[in-house]
Design an enzyme around this catalytic site. Sequence first.
Site, PDB file in Angstrom:
ATOM      1  N   GLU A  64    -160.302  70.679  -4.977  1.00 40.27           N
ATOM      2  CA  GLU A  64    -158.943  71.218  -4.984  1.00 40.27           C
ATOM      3  C   GLU A  64    -158.240  70.713  -6.242  1.00 40.27           C
ATOM      4  OE1 GLU A  64    -154.929  70.816  -2.294  1.00 40.27           O
ATOM      5  OE2 GLU A  64    -156.856  70.480  -1.312  1.00 40.27           O
ATOM      6  N   ASP A  74    -145.394  67.214  -2.226  1.00 43.03           N
ATOM      7  CA  ASP A  74    -146.133  66.121  -2.859  1.00 43.03           C
ATOM      8  C   ASP A  74    -145.455  64.774  -2.660  1.00 43.03           C
ATOM      9  OD1 ASP A  74    -147.835  68.059  -3.752  1.00 43.03           O
ATOM     10  OD2 ASP A  74    -147.130  68.054  -5.823  1.00 43.03           O
TER      11      ASP A  74
END
Length: 259
Positions: A52, A63
């Site tokens: 990924e 995030d």
Amino acid sequence: MTKTLTQHLETIKREGKGIFLPYIMAGDHEKGLAGLPETIAFLENLGVSAIEIGLPFSDPVADGPVIEEAGLRSLGHHTSAKSLIASLQKLDTQLPLIIMTYFNPIFQYGLKDFIKDLARTPVKGLIIPDLPYEHRDFILPLLEDSDIALVPLVSLTTGLERQQELIKEAEGFIYAVAINGVTGKSGSYRNDLDQHLSKLHDIAEIPVLTGFGVSTLEDVDRFNQVSDGVIVGSKIVKALHEKDASIAAFIQEAAAYKK
């Protein structure tokens, strides 16, 4: 037509192995994007299932601090959607790659052009954490004639009916979010997490991978019991940035997990 990513991960599952996906941030290397082939080769040699790759964005809502900082370093190296795709088009790898990014960089690139150009790379999956299910038709029709799967994220707070809706006709894999929060927040799992993952696994027709907060071999073992494998991001991003050589042993062991 079943997408390549789905077939690839299903093959690993049938072989009795746990699926292991490392996450890296594109351009978070002292050489910028020029270091991406080196990082991918390093991971491929350790036996990972797929990779990924994060495309940085200035407002990364999903995030945690480690990946957010990696994104800022990458932006400092002038990483963009165009430069990443150009780099990926030259890449030689046997592994399927998955891009994780936000809707804005794709929109700025141009939806049709983004998918068209991405289809000329080894990328076989796309994760867009801020794209609501109700708006997936912005992207899905563009993917119909490509070999790129749009990977759905399913959170702990998602009810069973909603889960079934999210995963209906999904391709690639189901990204099961292990924590309510951002990436990298380990050690704060809900008591009913294993039950939640088992139920999701039971109704899914494609592999279910657990991510967000996965950081130890104990986590790898635990989540392979109730899903088909794991995604590890912050731990790997941090180790690569700090040149921590011990990460190789962790990745190799996690990638070799047998059911």
